[in-house]
Design a protein around this motif. Structure first.
Motif, mmCIF file in Angstrom:
data_model
loop_
_atom_site.group_PDB
_atom_site.id
_atom_site.type_symbol
_atom_site.label_atom_id
_atom_site.label_comp_id
_atom_site.label_asym_id
_atom_site.label_seq_id
_atom_site.Cartn_x
_atom_site.Cartn_y
_atom_site.Cartn_z
ATOM 1 N N ARG A 34 0.840 -1.211 0.000
ATOM 2 C CA ARG A 34 0.000 0.000 0.000
ATOM 3 C C ARG A 34 0.868 1.251 0.000
ATOM 4 N NH1 ARG A 34 -1.341 -1.983 5.484
ATOM 5 N NH2 ARG A 34 -0.258 -0.652 6.966
ATOM 6 N N ARG A 38 0.384 4.080 -2.655
ATOM 7 C CA ARG A 38 0.042 5.429 -2.184
ATOM 8 C C ARG A 38 1.019 6.474 -2.701
ATOM 9 N NH1 ARG A 38 -1.018 3.903 4.165
ATOM 10 N NH2 ARG A 38 -3.228 3.361 3.981
ATOM 11 N N VAL A 122 -10.774 3.756 -2.257
ATOM 12 C CA VAL A 122 -9.334 3.764 -2.520
ATOM 13 C C VAL A 122 -9.023 4.645 -3.727
ATOM 14 C CG1 VAL A 122 -7.355 2.343 -3.161
ATOM 15 C CG2 VAL A 122 -8.990 1.497 -1.476
ATOM 16 N N LEU A 125 -9.192 8.244 -2.709
ATOM 17 C CA LEU A 125 -8.018 8.609 -1.906
ATOM 18 C C LEU A 125 -6.794 8.816 -2.800
ATOM 19 C CD1 LEU A 125 -6.428 8.953 0.745
ATOM 20 C CD2 LEU A 125 -6.180 6.459 0.814
ATOM 21 N N TYR A 126 -6.560 7.886 -3.721
ATOM 22 C CA TYR A 126 -5.369 7.991 -4.567
ATOM 23 C C TYR A 126 -5.450 9.188 -5.509
ATOM 24 C CZ TYR A 126 -3.905 3.379 -2.896
ATOM 25 O OH TYR A 126 -3.513 2.330 -2.115
ATOM 26 N N MET A 128 -6.868 11.963 -4.805
ATOM 27 C CA MET A 128 -6.557 13.142 -3.992
ATOM 28 C C MET A 128 -5.041 13.233 -3.762
ATOM 29 S SD MET A 128 -9.499 14.553 -3.471
ATOM 30 C CE MET A 128 -9.918 13.940 -5.103
ATOM 31 N N PHE A 140 3.042 13.113 3.615
ATOM 32 C CA PHE A 140 1.615 12.984 3.935
ATOM 33 C C PHE A 140 1.233 11.516 4.160
ATOM 34 C CE2 PHE A 140 -2.912 12.718 2.970
ATOM 35 C CZ PHE A 140 -3.431 13.837 3.607
ATOM 36 N N GLU A 144 -0.180 10.967 7.762
ATOM 37 C CA GLU A 144 -1.640 10.908 7.863
ATOM 38 C C GLU A 144 -2.204 9.514 7.609
ATOM 39 O OE1 GLU A 144 -3.427 13.135 9.048
ATOM 40 O OE2 GLU A 144 -2.289 14.988 8.849
ATOM 41 N N LEU A 145 -1.518 8.735 6.776
ATOM 42 C CA LEU A 145 -2.073 7.418 6.449
ATOM 43 C C LEU A 145 -1.461 6.315 7.297
ATOM 44 C CD1 LEU A 145 -3.079 9.183 4.112
ATOM 45 C CD2 LEU A 145 -2.733 7.264 2.600
ATOM 46 N N ARG A 169 2.495 20.453 6.361
ATOM 47 C CA ARG A 169 1.499 21.545 6.336
ATOM 48 C C ARG A 169 1.033 21.817 4.908
ATOM 49 N NH1 ARG A 169 4.737 23.735 10.372
ATOM 50 N NH2 ARG A 169 5.946 24.944 8.868
ATOM 51 N N ARG A 172 -1.196 18.946 3.634
ATOM 52 C CA ARG A 172 -2.570 18.953 4.160
ATOM 53 C C ARG A 172 -3.409 19.991 3.439
ATOM 54 N NH1 ARG A 172 -0.584 18.721 10.417
ATOM 55 N NH2 ARG A 172 -0.796 16.475 10.753
ATOM 56 N N ARG A 173 -2.788 21.150 3.189
ATOM 57 C CA ARG A 173 -3.524 22.209 2.506
ATOM 58 C C ARG A 173 -3.916 21.735 1.099
ATOM 59 N NH1 ARG A 173 -0.006 26.125 3.852
ATOM 60 N NH2 ARG A 173 1.172 25.785 1.939
ATOM 61 N N PHE A 175 -4.199 18.700 -0.016
ATOM 62 C CA PHE A 175 -5.161 17.590 0.037
ATOM 63 C C PHE A 175 -6.570 18.135 0.278
ATOM 64 C CE2 PHE A 175 -7.371 13.909 1.718
ATOM 65 C CZ PHE A 175 -6.839 12.838 1.004
ATOM 66 N N ASP A 176 -6.690 19.033 1.263
ATOM 67 C CA ASP A 176 -7.995 19.650 1.549
ATOM 68 C C ASP A 176 -8.561 20.343 0.310
ATOM 69 O OD1 ASP A 176 -8.277 18.825 4.147
ATOM 70 O OD2 ASP A 176 -7.494 20.666 5.047
ATOM 71 N N VAL A 179 -9.835 17.868 -2.208
ATOM 72 C CA VAL A 179 -11.139 17.344 -1.788
ATOM 73 C C VAL A 179 -12.237 18.362 -2.104
ATOM 74 C CG1 VAL A 179 -12.549 16.652 0.188
ATOM 75 C CG2 VAL A 179 -10.196 15.814 -0.025
#
Lengths: 193, 220
Positions: A34, A38, A122, A125-126, A128, A140, A144-145, A169, A172-173, A175-176, A179
């Motif tokens: 994984r 990932r 999945v 997620l990938y 993103m 990340f 996070e995972l 940081r 995360r920005r 990724f958000d 999304v």
């Protein structure tokens, strides 16, 4: 190197086993798989890379020191193998390698009713993760995972702790935002924006 | 700054769904052990593992892929008799490893031609028992595959039975059972083939051969 033992296991021919290595494979094959996926490696290439990772593991097992966790050590090896792969992909600028062995999700579209929710989760997620650049993505995935600590990530990636946190940081920005973009597209498609 | 709840939910919903299927894990395990056990002695000090793996190892991996390719070939042939494609997409490692052998893939009627050239002798690294077992297992399955390709489905079926007896817990069970369905279809034993195909689909729900197996008889 792992201790090697002879086991007769009911046959006349002795079978050689490297129990320590096999144990590591059985405990961590999914983790390695994984992690490779990932990091953005397609499923076909991931089989070869998993194999490469464990060849390296086998060779370097004697160097493994318990001061770092097995996971951290393995992730370091995964990173090396995946980065090599990325470099060679970029250098060659060719289409992805032809399929070595077909793997199940290729036929997902043939069986949309089956395992679809989990496979879809999945896939989302990938996609993103695809929004992150390679360095952000590595940090990340670990943080996070896999829930790895900053110091472990620093060790596996070979960068200092401040850099790890800065990348995390930024990751995360990104990724958000990815999304949010996906939700916006969905809303637009279904006409209920 | 931490992740948004929605991002967190996306991560959580994928958790546990990424792991390999049991058959996939077992198949890869076979490949890894074969490579490690045969290749370990000669890989010291090199970085790109696949490039330095012994030709013997690569041939073995190639053999597994030829087997996988053959299942596909069988299904394709059921649709329309056509010359053997160059082992489809599965030939990649074989091409890299034993280019000369690939030219020989078309088997002659009565004298089976080995599809993979014999591995060059490896003076320093004798294959260990585990690796030998795997290559023996593959060899038997390849023989069955050649019989199937040559139109001798009954012989293929007998070899598959032998494989079942000798390698009850083998690495290539999935490939064997897929080949069995194709062989039964060839013999016109459609009911048995369908039953075997259904068992296959239950036992290997994520198999890459699933679609071919389920449609094998229908295509005839």
């Amino acid at each position: 190197m792992g201790h090697t033992a002879l086991a007769a296991a009911g046959t006349s021919e002795p079978v050689c086993h490297d129990f320590e290595f096999e144990e590591i494979y059985d405990s961590y094959a999914d983790f390695v798989w994984r992690s490779i996926r990932r990091l953005g490696v397609d499923e076909h290439a991931a089989e070869d890379l998993l194999q490469e990772v464990f060849v390296v593991v086998h060779r370097r097992l004697s160097d493994f020191e318990a001061r770092s966790s097995m996971k951290t050590w393995l992730f370091g090896i995964v990173l090396g193998v995946v980065r090599n792969h990325r470099r060679s992909q970029r250098r060659r600028r060719v289409e992805p390698e032809p399929a070595l062995v077909e793997i199940a999700p290729v036929s997902e579209r043939d069986h949309p009713d089956e395992r679809s929710a989990r496979a879809e989760a999945v896939r989302v997620l990938y996609s993103m993760l695809d929004a992150l650049d390679d360095e952000q993505r590595e940090v990340f995935v670990m943080a996070e995972l896999e829930g790895m600590q900053g110091t472990e990530i620093a060790e596996a990636t070979g960068v200092n702790l401040n850099t790890v946190y800065a990348r995390l940081r930024a990751a995360r920005r990104e990724f958000d935002q990815a999304v949010a973009r996906m939700r916006a597209r969905e809303g637009w498609r279904s006409g209920c924006r | 700054m931490s992740l948004s709840p929605e991002s967190r939910a996306i991560i959580e919903s994928a958790r546990g769904a990424e792991d390999m299927s049991r058959s996939h894990r077992a198949r890869l395990r076979g490949r890894v052990m074969a490579q490690v056990l045969t290749g370990a002695a000669i890989t010291a000090g090199t970085s790109a593992a696949t490039q330095v793996a012994s030709a013997a190892t690569i041939s073995k991996i190639g053999a597994a892929l030829v087997v996988a390719g053959a299942v596909g070939w069988g299904a394709q042939q059921a649709l329309e008799p056509a010359p053997l494609p160059a082992l489809g997409g599965s030939a990649y490692v074989v091409e890299r490893a034993t280019e000369s052998a690939v030219a020989n893939v078309q088997p002659k009627k009565e004298t089976p031609v080995p599809q993979i050239a014999p591995a060059p002798p490896q003076p320093s690294a004798a294959p260990t028992a585990s690796a030998r077992t795997l290559s023996d297992e593959m060899a038997l399955l390849q023989e069955a595959q050649r019989e199937l390709q040559a139109g001798h489905a009954d012989r293929a079926l007998a070899l598959l039975r032998e494989h079942e007896q000798r390698y009850a817990a083998g690495t290539l069970i999935e490939e064997r059972e897929a080949a069995r369905v194709l062989a039964l279809c060839r013999l016109g034993r459609t009911d048995e083939a369908r039953a075997a195909a259904e068992r296959f689909a239950v036992r290997f729900p994520r198999s890459p051969h699933r679609a071919r197996v389920l449609t094998a008889c229908a295509a005839r």
